[in-house]
Scaffold this motif. Structure first.
Motif, PDB file in Angstrom:
ATOM      1  N   TYR A  42     -19.290  42.132  25.772  1.00 19.27           N
ATOM      2  CA  TYR A  42     -18.988  40.806  26.311  1.00 19.27           C
ATOM      3  C   TYR A  42     -19.826  40.585  27.563  1.00 19.27           C
ATOM      4  N   SER A  43     -20.132  39.327  27.848  1.00 16.58           N
ATOM      5  CA  SER A  43     -20.747  39.013  29.135  1.00 16.58           C
ATOM      6  C   SER A  43     -19.681  39.115  30.219  1.00 16.58           C
ATOM      7  N   PRO A  44     -20.040  39.511  31.458  1.00 22.66           N
ATOM      8  CA  PRO A  44     -19.032  39.642  32.523  1.00 22.66           C
ATOM      9  C   PRO A  44     -18.250  38.363  32.780  1.00 22.66           C
ATOM     10  N   CYS A  45     -18.853  37.219  32.509  1.00 21.39           N
ATOM     11  CA  CYS A  45     -18.134  35.966  32.704  1.00 21.39           C
ATOM     12  C   CYS A  45     -17.198  35.662  31.541  1.00 21.39           C
ATOM     13  N   GLY A  46     -17.324  36.373  30.420  1.00 24.47           N
ATOM     14  CA  GLY A  46     -16.468  36.159  29.269  1.00 24.47           C
ATOM     15  C   GLY A  46     -16.912  35.037  28.352  1.00 24.47           C
ATOM     16  N   ARG A  47     -18.040  34.420  28.626  1.00 23.19           N
ATOM     17  CA  ARG A  47     -18.489  33.283  27.818  1.00 23.19           C
ATOM     18  C   ARG A  47     -19.109  33.725  26.503  1.00 23.19           C
ATOM     19  N   PHE A  48     -19.889  34.799  26.508  1.00 19.39           N
ATOM     20  CA  PHE A  48     -20.620  35.226  25.321  1.00 19.39           C
ATOM     21  C   PHE A  48     -20.134  36.591  24.845  1.00 19.39           C
ATOM     22  N   PHE A  49     -20.415  36.817  23.559  1.00 10.67           N
ATOM     23  CA  PHE A  49     -20.225  38.135  22.957  1.00 10.67           C
ATOM     24  C   PHE A  49     -21.453  38.423  22.105  1.00 10.67           C
ATOM     25  N   ALA A  50     -22.031  39.616  22.237  1.00 13.07           N
ATOM     26  CA  ALA A  50     -23.273  39.940  21.542  1.00 13.07           C
ATOM     27  C   ALA A  50     -23.165  41.306  20.891  1.00 13.07           C
ATOM     28  N   TRP A  51     -23.894  41.475  19.791  1.00 11.88           N
ATOM     29  CA  TRP A  51     -23.999  42.774  19.136  1.00 11.88           C
ATOM     30  C   TRP A  51     -25.420  42.972  18.637  1.00 11.88           C
ATOM     31  N   ALA A  52     -25.789  44.227  18.440  1.00  4.78           N
ATOM     32  CA  ALA A  52     -27.147  44.575  18.037  1.00  4.78           C
ATOM     33  C   ALA A  52     -27.107  45.295  16.702  1.00  4.78           C
ATOM     34  N   SER A  53     -27.868  44.773  15.748  1.00  7.81           N
ATOM     35  CA  SER A  53     -28.082  45.432  14.465  1.00  7.81           C
ATOM     36  C   SER A  53     -29.495  46.001  14.448  1.00  7.81           C
ATOM     37  N   VAL A  57     -30.586  40.921  17.650  1.00 10.88           N
ATOM     38  CA  VAL A  57     -29.429  40.836  18.544  1.00 10.88           C
ATOM     39  C   VAL A  57     -28.832  39.447  18.383  1.00 10.88           C
ATOM     40  N   THR A  58     -27.546  39.379  18.086  1.00  9.60           N
ATOM     41  CA  THR A  58     -26.864  38.107  17.849  1.00  9.60           C
ATOM     42  C   THR A  58     -25.904  37.826  18.993  1.00  9.60           C
ATOM     43  N   VAL A  59     -25.922  36.601  19.485  1.00 11.70           N
ATOM     44  CA  VAL A  59     -25.059  36.174  20.585  1.00 11.70           C
ATOM     45  C   VAL A  59     -24.200  35.020  20.080  1.00 11.70           C
ATOM     46  N   ILE A  60     -22.872  35.103  20.296  1.00 14.04           N
ATOM     47  CA  ILE A  60     -21.959  34.051  19.862  1.00 14.04           C
ATOM     48  C   ILE A  60     -21.160  33.540  21.044  1.00 14.04           C
ATOM     49  N   ASP A  61     -20.540  32.387  20.866  1.00 18.26           N
ATOM     50  CA  ASP A  61     -19.590  31.850  21.832  1.00 18.26           C
ATOM     51  C   ASP A  61     -18.260  32.554  21.616  1.00 18.26           C
ATOM     52  N   ALA A  62     -17.756  33.226  22.636  1.00 21.23           N
ATOM     53  CA  ALA A  62     -16.553  34.039  22.478  1.00 21.23           C
ATOM     54  C   ALA A  62     -15.308  33.210  22.211  1.00 21.23           C
ATOM     55  N   SER A  63     -15.306  31.943  22.581  1.00 23.44           N
ATOM     56  CA  SER A  63     -14.126  31.104  22.362  1.00 23.44           C
ATOM     57  C   SER A  63     -14.090  30.518  20.959  1.00 23.44           C
ATOM     58  N   LEU A  64     -15.272  30.176  20.397  1.00 20.45           N
ATOM     59  CA  LEU A  64     -15.328  29.489  19.110  1.00 20.45           C
ATOM     60  C   LEU A  64     -15.784  30.389  17.974  1.00 20.45           C
ATOM     61  N   GLY A  65     -16.615  31.377  18.269  1.00 15.78           N
ATOM     62  CA  GLY A  65     -17.071  32.295  17.245  1.00 15.78           C
ATOM     63  C   GLY A  65     -18.368  31.915  16.585  1.00 15.78           C
ATOM     64  N   HIS A  66     -18.978  30.760  16.936  1.00 14.82           N
ATOM     65  CA  HIS A  66     -20.220  30.382  16.290  1.00 14.82           C
ATOM     66  C   HIS A  66     -21.412  30.986  17.041  1.00 14.82           C
ATOM     67  N   VAL A  67     -22.550  31.119  16.336  1.00 10.79           N
ATOM     68  CA  VAL A  67     -23.732  31.775  16.878  1.00 10.79           C
ATOM     69  C   VAL A  67     -24.421  30.853  17.878  1.00 10.79           C
ATOM     70  N   VAL A  68     -24.754  31.421  19.041  1.00 13.02           N
ATOM     71  CA  VAL A  68     -25.474  30.688  20.077  1.00 13.02           C
ATOM     72  C   VAL A  68     -26.963  30.929  19.963  1.00 13.02           C
ATOM     73  N   THR A  69     -27.360  32.173  19.811  1.00 16.68           N
ATOM     74  CA  THR A  69     -28.779  32.513  19.676  1.00 16.68           C
ATOM     75  C   THR A  69     -28.902  33.865  18.999  1.00 16.68           C
ATOM     76  N   ALA A  70     -30.091  34.113  18.468  1.00 16.03           N
ATOM     77  CA  ALA A  70     -30.416  35.408  17.861  1.00 16.03           C
ATOM     78  C   ALA A  70     -31.762  35.861  18.404  1.00 16.03           C
ATOM     79  N   LEU A  71     -31.814  37.063  18.918  1.00 21.86           N
ATOM     80  CA  LEU A  71     -33.028  37.585  19.533  1.00 21.86           C
ATOM     81  C   LEU A  71     -33.706  38.547  18.563  1.00 21.86           C
ATOM     82  N   PRO A  72     -35.002  38.364  18.326  1.00 17.24           N
ATOM     83  CA  PRO A  72     -35.722  39.243  17.389  1.00 17.24           C
ATOM     84  C   PRO A  72     -36.057  40.603  18.006  1.00 17.24           C
ATOM     85  N   ALA A  73     -35.046  41.322  18.392  1.00 17.89           N
ATOM     86  CA  ALA A  73     -35.220  42.657  18.977  1.00 17.89           C
ATOM     87  C   ALA A  73     -34.699  43.686  17.981  1.00 17.89           C
TER      88      ALA A  73
END
Length: 701
Positions: A42-53, A57-73
């Protein structure tokens, strides 16, 4: 209705997000990703949640669950956020390019930019790149407002402006710096650690940014191979937990630990004095930044609260504990024993005179965290520490189980950070919430033991009072005392003072005033010997006394040239007695009387004991009357050593003869055609001198 608390977990197959109290249901709108997920955060502010496959790397909105961005890492092993969630930091394993140069494996991404869709847009979100070989302390450290970030390199701490990571903004030059910590408070401060080297003590120095010419606070100390730097929430004080790799006193396998406290303004620095011997298990700041708790000492450990001037304010009861965690609002404190301990958690209310609320049994727990609302506690059993009974449990602060979920190969679980200002201020203890159905189902399957299970007691000690030596200190037993040995304590199991060996359940033998127990003398130091060693010692002492008595009796009764006439042993047959006597007489012939051996002396005394009514046998001598033999004074048995001068002369002669034998050997080897060395030839030339010296000492061939 308040926003529900939330937690996320990662297993070997997928990731899940659950809205906790009061709903306890999966996050609506979130599609659980499948596959090999290496890390999540989680981000320290609690706004985002991210995981790495392995692909991105996928980042979602922690309140709604939809994807915010995906990083090609690809192949990201570590993932982190900046304090306000503006930047995402990724770490990949170190590698080299085609030219053999190190690849910049630490990348900083912008979390607010548009979504990237192809490899040609890889540079779009990247803000900065660095080479970071070590996975330990891999992440950048940001100030609370994300204005600056810092990383440590050889002999310096480099500071960057967050908007421009391509250029070093400032440098803090410190020779030998090994670790640092940026203050989380509104004052921009940095604490750096320099370990011991070349006989110089270790040091922790605090600097204000950007005034790096002189530290505002400093503490020098020995016994510091590595440290943990713990800032309070306001950034006004820092605790230094110093540790050595090896305990030179031999008291612990895990090194020594010491605790220091420094203030940012330089007005206070001191070592924190702890009144119980043993390691420091845990130290934690309270959210109010005005006190901190320490768990320390040999088990059962002691837990103490201190103020910002390192003065003890409260001591909790002794117990087997190694963890202390304050609730987010600072009202409650959790003191628990995890790891190799039973997993008990004690909850105390600091606003009600440190009243103990309850004790929770959380066996095999490897994760323990307070919820952001300060009303619930999350515990989990995770892999690879324990690969069975993995799952998540949520407890109410009053002690009741609220939620339970069993999972397969659970690797990570954490609460979503939430601001405490968004929570209504109410009584967390009343009313007690209603447990989830999963908790009721779990409690229905748990078997309640018919009687509390205690420590095993052998049959001979059952039904008796437990000796104090086998009780813990918190149960009334003696305190553990280390004598500097890793394998042997001072008393029984290392507890208390040295005491005599006792058999559990056996009555103690009465001790009289003569220093004996049950008729046996007690020798100083015998209480440290085992039963077999004591028995062997008594045998040796008895044998010495017997030999001394025999020697005195033999020297008094027998002259040197007397052969006693003893009574034949009744155990022998007449034929054997006659034959043996004939052989003895024949062997003696004209030799005459000989001194009596020790065996003969013992046979003489044995025959006297078998015939107590008869007088002792009178030795028969040639030319000496019996009365004269008895009345003669005992011979002088004083043993004198050989004369020193004669002994030295004989020793010198033997050494010279040895040289002659060596010279003869060399002659034979030369005669056989062997080539000798120069030293051997010189030795052969000394033959005449050796022979002359032997003649001067009186030796002749």
């Amino acid at each position: 209705m308040a926003v529900p608390t939330q937690f996320a977990f990662r297993t070997s197959k997928d990731i899940g997000i659950v809205d906790a109290a009061p709903v306890y249901q999966p996050l609506p709108g979130f599609e659980r990703p499948q596959g090999n997920i290496r890390c999540c955060v989680y981000s320290p502010c609690g706004r985002f949640f991210a995981w790495a496959s392995s692909e991105r790397v996928t980042v979602i909105d922690a309140s709604l669950g939809h994807v915010v961005t995906a990083l090609p890492a690809q192949n990201v092993f570590e993932l982190g956020f900046s304090p306000l969630g503006s930047f995402i930091i990724t770490w990949q394993r170190p590698s080299k390019d085609e030219n053999g140069d190190a690849v910049k494996n630490l990348k900083v991404w912008s979390a607010l930019e548009g979504r990237t869709t192809g490899p040609e847009e890889d540079e779009h979100n990247v803000v900065g790149r660095f080479v970071q070989k070590s996975q330990t302390s891999w992440n950048l450290q940001y100030t609370y407002d994300e204005r600056y970030c810092a990383r440590v390199v050889t002999n310096e701490v480099q500071l960057y402006e967050s908007a421009d990571l391509g250029n070093v903004w400032n440098k803090l030059r410190v020779d030998g710096v090994a670790d640092f910590a940026v203050s989380p408070g509104k004052n921009h401060s940095i604490a750096v650690f320099i370990p011991e080297r070349k006989g110089q003590p270790a040091a922790v120095k605090v600097y204000n940014v950007p005034e790096f010419t002189k530290p505002v606070s400093e503490k020098n100390f020995f016994k510091g191979d590595k440290v943990q730097l713990k800032w309070n929430k306001e950034g006004t004080e820092v605790i230094v937990l110093a540790q050595t790799e090896v305990d030179k006193s031999g008291k612990s396998y895990y090194g020594e630990t010491t605790l220091y406290l420094l203030s940012v303004n330089g007005g206070f620095d001191s070592r924190i004095q702890l009144d119980k011997d043993g390691p420091i298990h845990d130290v934690t700041w309270s959210p109010n930044s005005k006190e901190f708790g320490v768990v320390y000492g040999y088990m059962p450990a002691k837990t103490t609260l201190f103020d910002v001037r390192a003065r003890a304010t409260h001591d909790f009861a002794l117990a087997p504990r190694n963890t202390i965690i304050f609730s987010p609002l600072g009202r409650f404190v959790l003191v628990a024993g995890f790891g190799n301990l039973a997993g008990q958690m004690d909850i105390y209310d600091l606003e009600k005179n440190h009243l103990k609320i309850c004790t929770i049994e959380a066996s095999n727990a490897s994760v323990c965290e307070w919820s952001p609302d300060g009303k619930h506690i999350l515990t989990a059993t995770t892999s690879p520490r324990l690969r069975v009974d993995n799952g998540v449990r949520i407890w109410h602060v009053g002690g009741g189980l609220m939620y339970n979920e069993d999972l397969q190969e659970l690797y990570h679980v954490t609460w979503r950070p939430q601001s405490i200002t968004t929570r209504p201020i109410d009584n967390p203890l009343h009313p007690a919430p209603t447990p989830h159905t999963s908790a009721l189902t779990y409690l229905g399957t748990v078997k309640t033991p018919s009687k509390p299970a205690g420590a095993y007691r052998p049959p001979g000690a059952r039904g008796q009072v437990t000796p104090l030596a086998f009780k813990r200190e918190d149960e009334g037993g003696a305190a553990y005392v280390s004598n500097g040995s890793l394998s042997l304590g001072i008393g029984v199991n290392g507890f208390g003072k040295a005491r005599k060996r006792e058999v559990p359940g056996a009555e103690l033998a009465p001790e009289d005033g003569t220093g004996t127990i049950a008729g046996y003398p007690v020798i100083e130091g015998d209480d440290q010997l085992s039963k077999a060693a004591m028995k062997n010692k008594k045998k040796r002492e008895a044998k010495k006394a017997k030999d001394a008595t025999e020697k005195a009796a033999g020297s008094t009764l027998q002259p040197d040239n007397v052969i006693p006439t003893t009574t034949p042993s009744p155990s022998r047959s007449p034929e054997r007695r006659d034959r043996k006597g004939h052989e003895r007489n024949r062997s003696r012939g004209s030799v005459g009387a000989r001194p009596l051996s020790k065996q003969g002396q013992r046979d003489q005394r044995r025959s006297c004991e078998q015939q107590p009514n008869k007088p002792p046998p009178v030795p028969k001598t040639s030319g000496i009357l019996p009365t004269q033999a008895v009345n003669e004074p005992p011979p002088d048995l004083t043993v004198t050593s050989p004369g020193g001068a004669g002994l030295a002369q004989d020793k010198k002669i033997r050494a010279l003869l040895k040289k002659l034998r060596a010279i003869d050997d060399l002659k034979m080897r030369r005669a056989g055609g062997e080539k000798l060395e120069g030293t051997q030839m010189k030795k052969m030339d000394t033959e005449d001198d050796v022979r002359k010296e032997l003649e001067s000492l009186g030796w002749h061939d």
